[in-house]
Design a protein around this motif. Structure first.
Motif, short mmCIF file in Angstrom:
data_model
loop_
_atom_site.label_atom_id
_atom_site.label_comp_id
_atom_site.label_asym_id
_atom_site.label_seq_id
_atom_site.Cartn_x
_atom_site.Cartn_y
_atom_site.Cartn_z
N UNK A 73 0.79 -1.19 0.01
CA UNK A 73 0.01 -0.05 -0.10
C UNK A 73 0.79 1.20 -0.15
N UNK A 74 0.43 2.36 -0.88
CA UNK A 74 1.23 3.56 -0.89
C UNK A 74 0.83 4.25 0.46
N UNK A 75 1.44 5.17 0.76
CA UNK A 75 1.24 6.05 2.34
C UNK A 75 -0.46 6.56 2.07
N UNK A 76 -0.75 7.10 1.13
CA UNK A 76 -2.39 7.42 1.10
C UNK A 76 -3.40 6.37 1.62
N UNK A 102 -10.90 3.02 -2.54
CA UNK A 102 -9.54 3.55 -2.53
C UNK A 102 -9.01 4.47 -3.55
N UNK A 103 -9.74 5.04 -4.23
CA UNK A 103 -9.45 6.06 -5.14
C UNK A 103 -9.66 7.38 -4.57
N UNK A 104 -8.69 8.26 -5.01
CA UNK A 104 -8.98 9.59 -4.60
C UNK A 104 -9.82 10.05 -5.91
N UNK A 105 -10.65 11.30 -5.38
CA UNK A 105 -11.33 12.06 -6.44
C UNK A 105 -12.48 11.31 -7.00
N UNK A 106 -13.26 10.69 -6.53
CA UNK A 106 -14.55 9.98 -6.88
C UNK A 106 -15.73 10.32 -6.17
N UNK A 289 -10.03 1.90 -12.27
CA UNK A 289 -11.20 1.51 -11.58
C UNK A 289 -11.00 0.82 -10.50
N UNK A 290 -11.93 1.01 -9.57
CA UNK A 290 -11.94 0.47 -8.11
C UNK A 290 -13.39 -0.28 -7.73
N UNK A 291 -13.24 -1.41 -7.63
CA UNK A 291 -14.39 -2.40 -7.41
C UNK A 291 -15.50 -1.56 -6.01
N UNK A 292 -16.78 -1.60 -6.27
CA UNK A 292 -17.67 -1.16 -5.14
C UNK A 292 -18.24 -2.15 -4.46
N UNK A 293 -17.79 -2.18 -3.07
CA UNK A 293 -18.29 -3.18 -2.11
C UNK A 293 -19.43 -2.57 -1.13
N UNK A 294 -20.68 -3.40 -1.40
CA UNK A 294 -21.77 -2.87 -0.87
C UNK A 294 -21.56 -3.53 0.71
#
Length: 545
Positions: A73-76, A102-106, A289-294
């Motif tokens: 994992x990166x620091x962020x 985990x994405x920025x700006x979404x 992309x980053x998967x959405x987890x309900x």
């Protein structure tokens, strides 16, 4: 249901708490990113913490045992995971429908519900023409807002690229009236971005309006934050155009209502539309992309994944121009005795301008008008030239904090009528409809002392730094843009030593720019500079465009 902003505030509280508890030494490195003294940064951070409710130390103990591998994992993401772990394993967990991305700006995932966002995926085809043909194909994401997501689409029939703005299902009357569109389209240079057409989309969250808009380049906000900075000459060119556009609106009896750096964008070259889809995606990169987890049962209300917006600065000088365009007219309102047809009256206290751009007379008295547009433009000009917000962004979660920054830190002492004000617990003045009707009242006093000369507007202007000395005045490389430059990632850790690595704004320009801002931020609306007067000001008067 806990709101998105409640969650963000909780995240901020956890981050601040952990900054003090786990790594206080990082305060020194963090302060290097600000052109302020380190002591001031620490004091302001402590002040922000004292206003927020601290996360109890006992709640943070489970976080300390969570130590993901730094190679994974990166620091962020490491830090974000700690925050998410706290939230998802606390009593707040059942209140969220989805795990944080985990994405920025979404966009806010919680808005993927009935009446909210429409779920979109790369490759989706929209606007059905017949049983087998669709007009648009989604190829990337451009951005999002509080009530919409915006996508890059290829026109499969006529060709060319467009922006598709898909609005929340609850906003069925979204967009300006046709009569307003005709006023905006009357500008000879067509600098106002209005919809070309619209169509309807039916989905799991309801029926949505989809506005088809011309494709534009990056916003001035995205070009004035890490790792990008606008070049000084480009700031004047674009600043003059921003004033010209606002002057046009005001002459028509219209206020924009949200005249911020995020709503001022660069125009793209017609050559862009001659690119093939693979060529355009090669420039922008593959959508991340980053998967959405309900957090509960699976649902069709949300997409399978969220997409990080494309970095339009990658279009470069070949496809970006120095022509400014204005977008987003959802907050427009009229002023004067006779309103233009279809233009609503002033929203007063309910003006949708972000707090860091909001004029004090709107916060306190609901006096929205041309003057509040000018105040927002002043904040935008500073953002463009300095590469940072004028007001402390992490201190702007409440209106009372913004007023404190304006009166006690940046601009200076307010008039006597604003020196002693009553506020509700949500930070809005007691007289404002946005105060929520809470009976609890706090009285705050402003302007008891003059702003610190090391932190006031003059200090902020004189502290603006520019590109490295070795690059100033040098010829641009073939792949460099005349509009903006990108900070070398290897230089970032040394930003604190501005004097050693970067030159300050020239004294003559600093004097002119400070004078312009002081006239822009005049508390007296009768003395506050107008858009026409800005065009005559020395800071932009010599600019040809």
């Amino acid at each position: 249901m806990t709101s998105f902003w409640d969650r963000r505030l909780l995240e901020d509280r956890i981050k601040i708490s952990m900054a003090f508890m786990l790594a206080p030494c990082h305060l020194w490195s963090c302060s290097a990113f600000l052109p302020h003294s380190r002591i001031f940064y620490v004091n302001q951070l402590h002040s922000a913490v004292s206003r927020a409710c601290f996360v109890r130390a006992a709640h943070l103990k489970p976080l300390l045992a969570f130590k993901p591998s730094p190679t994974v994992l990166q620091p962020r993401h490491h830090f974000s995971s700690l925050v998410d772990r706290y939230i998802l394993h606390s009593k707040m967990a059942p209140q969220f429908k989805y795990s944080p991305s985990n994405l920025d700006h979404v966009e806010d995932l919680e808005k993927y519900w009935r009446g909210g966002f429409h779920p979109v995926h790369i490759g989706d085809k929209l606007d059905k023409v017949n049983t087998t043909t669709y007009r648009y194909e989604i190829i990337h994401k451009l951005g999002y807002g509080g009530f919409s997501t915006v996508w890059l689409a290829n026109n499969l029939i006529e060709g060319g690229y467009f922006a598709l703005k898909i609005v929340c299902a609850s906003q069925s009357s979204y967009g300006p009236a046709p009569s307003v569109k005709s006023i905006l389209d009357s500008h000879p240079a067509r600098i106002f971005v209005t919809e070309i057409r619209r169509f309807a989309i039916s989905g799991p969250n309801g029926n949505h309006i989809c506005q088809v808009l011309p494709l534009t380049g990056p916003s001035l906000l995205s070009l004035s934050r890490v790792p990008y900075r606008l070049r000084p000459a480009a700031c004047k060119i674009l600043g003059r155009q921003a004033a010209q556009a606002l002057a046009f609106l005001h002459k028509k009896g219209i206020c924009h209502g949200d005249y911020t750096a995020s709503n001022l964008v660069l125009a793209v070259s017609p050559a862009l539309h001659r690119l093939t889809k693979p060529q355009l995606l090669q420039l922008l990169g593959t959508p991340v992309q980053d998967l959405v987890h309900p957090t509960g049962p699976k649902t069709t209300s949300a997409p399978k994944y969220v997409v990080q917006p494309a970095d339009l600065s990658k279009l470069g000088s070949s496809y970006l121009t120095e022509t400014l365009m204005v977008v987003d007219f959802d907050q427009i309102f009229g002023f004067g005795k006779t309103l233009p047809s279809g233009v609503p009256r002033s929203p007063g206290f309910n003006l949708g301008t972000p707090l860091v751009y909001l004029a004090p007379e709107v916060i306190i008295e609901g006096a929205a008008g041309p003057g509040s547009d000018i105040w927002a433009l002043g904040c935008t000009l500073f953002r463009m030239r300095a590469g940072m917000q004028l007001l402390t962004e992490w201190h702007s979660n409440m209106a009372s904090n913004v007023l404190e920054d304006i009166f006690d830190v940046v601009v200076g002492r307010p008039p006597s009528k604003w020196k002693r004000l009553q506020f509700r617990k949500n930070g809005w003045p007691a007289a404002s409809p946005r105060s929520g009707g809470d009976k609890a009242i706090d009285t705050l006093e402003f302007g008891q002392e003059a702003p610190d000369p090391e932190e006031d507007l003059k200090a902020k202007v004189c502290g603006i730094w520019d590109e490295n000395r070795s690059r100033l005045g040098a010829a641009l490389k073939p792949n460099e843009s005349p509009i903006f430059w990108k900070v070398d990632p290897n230089v970032v850790p040394h930003w604190g030593n501005v004097e050693g690595g970067f030159p300050h704004i020239p004294p003559a320009e600093a004097s002119q720019f400070l004078d312009l801002l002081m006239r822009t931020f005049d508390y007296d609306l009768k003395r506050r500079i107008t858009a026409d007067d800005i065009l005559k000001h020395p800071w932009v008067a010599g600019v040809k465009r």
